[in-house]
Design a protein around this motif. Sequence first.
Motif, PDB file in Angstrom:
ATOM      1  N   UNK A   1      31.064 -14.490   4.492  1.00  0.00           N
ATOM      2  CA  UNK A   1      31.550 -14.630   3.121  1.00  0.00           C
ATOM      3  C   UNK A   1      31.667 -13.240   2.503  1.00  0.00           C
ATOM      4  N   UNK A   2      32.789 -12.982   1.827  1.00  0.00           N
ATOM      5  CA  UNK A   2      33.026 -11.683   1.200  1.00  0.00           C
ATOM      6  C   UNK A   2      33.488 -11.888  -0.238  1.00  0.00           C
ATOM      7  N   UNK A   3      32.865 -11.139  -1.161  1.00  0.00           N
ATOM      8  CA  UNK A   3      33.222 -11.205  -2.576  1.00  0.00           C
ATOM      9  C   UNK A   3      33.344  -9.780  -3.114  1.00  0.00           C
ATOM     10  N   UNK A   4      34.220  -9.623  -4.090  1.00  0.00           N
ATOM     11  CA  UNK A   4      34.411  -8.308  -4.712  1.00  0.00           C
ATOM     12  C   UNK A   4      34.247  -8.437  -6.218  1.00  0.00           C
ATOM     13  N   UNK A   5      33.362  -7.579  -6.777  1.00  0.00           N
ATOM     14  CA  UNK A   5      33.141  -7.575  -8.222  1.00  0.00           C
ATOM     15  C   UNK A   5      33.044  -6.142  -8.725  1.00  0.00           C
ATOM     16  N   UNK A   6      33.944  -5.761  -9.608  1.00  0.00           N
ATOM     17  CA  UNK A   6      33.841  -4.502 -10.343  1.00  0.00           C
ATOM     18  C   UNK A   6      33.484  -3.320  -9.438  1.00  0.00           C
ATOM     19  N   UNK A   7      34.267  -3.150  -8.387  1.00  0.00           N
ATOM     20  CA  UNK A   7      34.035  -2.018  -7.496  1.00  0.00           C
ATOM     21  C   UNK A   7      32.892  -2.219  -6.524  1.00  0.00           C
ATOM     22  N   UNK A   8      32.416  -3.436  -6.398  1.00  0.00           N
ATOM     23  CA  UNK A   8      31.326  -3.715  -5.462  1.00  0.00           C
ATOM     24  C   UNK A   8      31.724  -4.792  -4.463  1.00  0.00           C
ATOM     25  N   UNK A   9      31.078  -4.790  -3.323  1.00  0.00           N
ATOM     26  CA  UNK A   9      31.363  -5.764  -2.265  1.00  0.00           C
ATOM     27  C   UNK A   9      30.069  -6.485  -1.895  1.00  0.00           C
ATOM     28  N   UNK A  10      30.138  -7.802  -1.831  1.00  0.00           N
ATOM     29  CA  UNK A  10      28.991  -8.627  -1.434  1.00  0.00           C
ATOM     30  C   UNK A  10      29.363  -9.403  -0.175  1.00  0.00           C
ATOM     31  N   UNK A  11      28.453  -9.375   0.808  1.00  0.00           N
ATOM     32  CA  UNK A  11      28.760  -9.990   2.107  1.00  0.00           C
ATOM     33  C   UNK A  11      27.571 -10.797   2.616  1.00  0.00           C
ATOM     34  N   UNK A  12      27.857 -11.995   3.114  1.00  0.00           N
ATOM     35  CA  UNK A  12      26.854 -12.822   3.803  1.00  0.00           C
ATOM     36  C   UNK A  12      27.404 -13.131   5.189  1.00  0.00           C
ATOM     37  N   UNK A  13      26.624 -12.830   6.211  1.00  0.00           N
ATOM     38  CA  UNK A  13      27.058 -13.060   7.596  1.00  0.00           C
ATOM     39  C   UNK A  13      26.046 -13.951   8.307  1.00  0.00           C
ATOM     40  N   UNK A  14      26.555 -14.962   9.005  1.00  0.00           N
ATOM     41  CA  UNK A  14      25.718 -15.883   9.784  1.00  0.00           C
ATOM     42  C   UNK A  14      26.263 -15.985  11.196  1.00  0.00           C
ATOM     43  N   UNK A  15      25.387 -15.842  12.183  1.00  0.00           N
ATOM     44  CA  UNK A  15      25.764 -16.016  13.587  1.00  0.00           C
ATOM     45  C   UNK A  15      24.784 -16.991  14.232  1.00  0.00           C
TER      46      UNK A  15
ATOM     47  N   UNK B   1      39.230  -2.269  -3.088  1.00  0.00           N
ATOM     48  CA  UNK B   1      38.577  -3.172  -2.127  1.00  0.00           C
ATOM     49  C   UNK B   1      39.559  -4.254  -1.702  1.00  0.00           C
ATOM     50  N   UNK B   2      39.830  -4.303  -0.416  1.00  0.00           N
ATOM     51  CA  UNK B   2      40.677  -5.346   0.173  1.00  0.00           C
ATOM     52  C   UNK B   2      39.768  -6.229   1.029  1.00  0.00           C
ATOM     53  N   UNK B   3      39.554  -7.476   0.592  1.00  0.00           N
ATOM     54  CA  UNK B   3      38.610  -8.356   1.294  1.00  0.00           C
ATOM     55  C   UNK B   3      39.061  -8.654   2.723  1.00  0.00           C
ATOM     56  N   UNK B   4      40.352  -8.789   2.929  1.00  0.00           N
ATOM     57  CA  UNK B   4      40.853  -9.072   4.281  1.00  0.00           C
ATOM     58  C   UNK B   4      40.567  -7.908   5.220  1.00  0.00           C
ATOM     59  N   UNK B   5      40.763  -6.674   4.713  1.00  0.00           N
ATOM     60  CA  UNK B   5      40.460  -5.510   5.542  1.00  0.00           C
ATOM     61  C   UNK B   5      38.956  -5.370   5.766  1.00  0.00           C
ATOM     62  N   UNK B   6      38.179  -5.750   4.753  1.00  0.00           N
ATOM     63  CA  UNK B   6      36.719  -5.732   4.922  1.00  0.00           C
ATOM     64  C   UNK B   6      36.293  -6.715   6.003  1.00  0.00           C
ATOM     65  N   UNK B   7      36.964  -7.872   6.033  1.00  0.00           N
ATOM     66  CA  UNK B   7      36.673  -8.855   7.087  1.00  0.00           C
ATOM     67  C   UNK B   7      37.035  -8.289   8.456  1.00  0.00           C
ATOM     68  N   UNK B   8      38.185  -7.595   8.530  1.00  0.00           N
ATOM     69  CA  UNK B   8      38.576  -6.965   9.799  1.00  0.00           C
ATOM     70  C   UNK B   8      37.529  -5.954  10.244  1.00  0.00           C
TER      71      UNK B   8
ATOM     72  N   UNK C   1      25.500  -5.486  -6.410  1.00  0.00           N
ATOM     73  CA  UNK C   1      25.243  -6.657  -7.264  1.00  0.00           C
ATOM     74  C   UNK C   1      24.468  -7.739  -6.501  1.00  0.00           C
ATOM     75  N   UNK C   2      23.563  -8.398  -7.205  1.00  0.00           N
ATOM     76  CA  UNK C   2      22.613  -9.289  -6.562  1.00  0.00           C
ATOM     77  C   UNK C   2      23.235 -10.538  -5.947  1.00  0.00           C
ATOM     78  N   UNK C   3      22.672 -10.930  -4.811  1.00  0.00           N
ATOM     79  CA  UNK C   3      23.033 -12.186  -4.145  1.00  0.00           C
ATOM     80  C   UNK C   3      21.777 -13.051  -4.104  1.00  0.00           C
ATOM     81  N   UNK C   4      21.822 -14.181  -4.788  1.00  0.00           N
ATOM     82  CA  UNK C   4      20.697 -15.123  -4.762  1.00  0.00           C
ATOM     83  C   UNK C   4      20.987 -16.141  -3.665  1.00  0.00           C
ATOM     84  N   UNK C   5      20.053 -16.256  -2.744  1.00  0.00           N
ATOM     85  CA  UNK C   5      20.311 -17.098  -1.572  1.00  0.00           C
ATOM     86  C   UNK C   5      19.007 -17.716  -1.080  1.00  0.00           C
ATOM     87  N   UNK C   6      19.109 -18.916  -0.531  1.00  0.00           N
ATOM     88  CA  UNK C   6      17.946 -19.611   0.030  1.00  0.00           C
ATOM     89  C   UNK C   6      17.992 -19.479   1.548  1.00  0.00           C
TER      90      UNK C   6
END
Length: 541
Positions: free
Chosen positions: A501-515, A440-447, A383-388
């Motif tokens: 950032x982690x989001x879960x929608x309808x069997x999908x996972x969206x992730x934004x990572x910044x370092x 989908x477990x967001x906490x485990x995805x973060x791990x 699923x799409x992530x709109x980001x600047x």
Amino acid sequence: MKKIILLFLLFSTAIFAQQKVATSIDTTKNKIGAEFKLTLKTEVEAKTKVVFPKLKNIGALEVIASYPIDTVKKNDRIELIKKYGLTQFDSGKYTIPSIKILIDKKEYLSDSIQVEVANVPVDTLKQKMYDIKDIVKTEDTIGDWWKYLLALVLLSGIGALVYWYVKKQQKKKIEEEIYKTPIEKATSLLNTLEKKELWQKGEIKEYYSELTNIARNYIEEAIDIPAMESTTSELILGLKAASVKKKMTLTQETISNLERVLKQADLVKFAKSKPLDFEITEDRNKIQKAILTLDNAIPVAIVAEEDSILNEAQRQNQLKLQLQKKRKDRIITTAGIVFGVIVGLFAFFVVTKGFDYVKDTILGHPTKELLEGEWVKSEYGNPGIIIETPKVLQRIDLSKSLPKEGMALIKEMQSFAYGSFLDNFYLMVSTYSFKEGTTIDLSKSLDGSIKMMELQGGQNMIVKQEDFETKEGLKGIKGYGSFSKIDAITQTSTKIYYEILLFSQNGGLQQIMLLHEEGDLYANEVSERVLNSVELKQVSN
């Protein structure tokens, strides 16, 4: 004998009783964080040495104060009183253990005491609750006007310094013109002297000094007499001798007039004499007439054509050198002014913007350039992530870096990034579509993301987690913290701050990572702008 033994025992008992340490406390029950005052007393002879210990903790209680020893005189004996302030921040019952006190290097123990630390009761019914007040901005009584004033003063000071320097150099420097003959030079300098109007301005000493220097310089160049270094008397004697040697026809009047003006100049310079205006004019005319007379009296030498050409070449060479010197001086002066302006502007921006801003603007800073560059708003993944973002993200392949067990659950995966994990700024956007039946477990995805960073060299991971909600109301989690990254070449350690950032929608996972490097203020602004721009395409069930 029994009486003696009995007296000895009584005496020993008395001594022991006198050296016993008395122990007391102000209260045996107190609130959390409140102070217990433990008091130790002992009565000894005046010359007895007593040492109370310096303690940070007494049992489970912390020593918050060690009070000075009080001394009370009792006839030929003294009573020493030592107090300790104790506290405990956990409720419960505690025992204050015995404390060792040295009396003439012998150990004596205080009594142990039982105390209780109670919780502080909080009654929210009696204490009213109030809303949190808004932040009130205080008035800035000083403002930034002083910075601009300081910059103006600095620029004015630099400008004045440059002006003073150039003017001083111009005043000190008398540009020597190149003349064909000494008489031409003397005549020109006399005319220049008159244009200065020195004596009319009251600068009589300077006027006579220049006037006589013109005459002396002419005599030295035309007649070959060391006139500049000679006294007036020596000059006149040398002139008379040269006139005989060179067969010059000079009248006594010419020599007398020259001598009179030179002596007048000596009086002005050394005796502070002040001639009248008409006398000054007459002296000037006498010098001019004497120079012309001397020039006419010098026998004309026939100069060979070769010598004439050589003299002309020398004159042209001198003229060329002089022009080069003038040009060099102009360049130096201009460079000085430009340098002064640059320094002034540098100081102005350091005061108003700060040294780091000026340094980063001049030398460049990668994240500052990202922040101030042209940003791009795009949609990535499914699923799409709109980001600047400050740069367009490039598609990357993460399939090789994920474990096979994880890849078996993924139906579709798309990842886009700017930079790399080795850089001091890294941005990645990823979307995953999982096969049916995958939970989908967001906490485990973060791990899992944290472990991936550890596999790529992250050390000493600090992980924090909190809920996150987008502007559209979609909820997810935010993981953030820091870790250490070791440079493989220099072996130096860099502290890296991360946000995921982690989001879960309808069997999908969206992730934004910044370092980015911890403490990088520009990177902080970039991260904040990126995360504030996140929009998620909502997937219908």
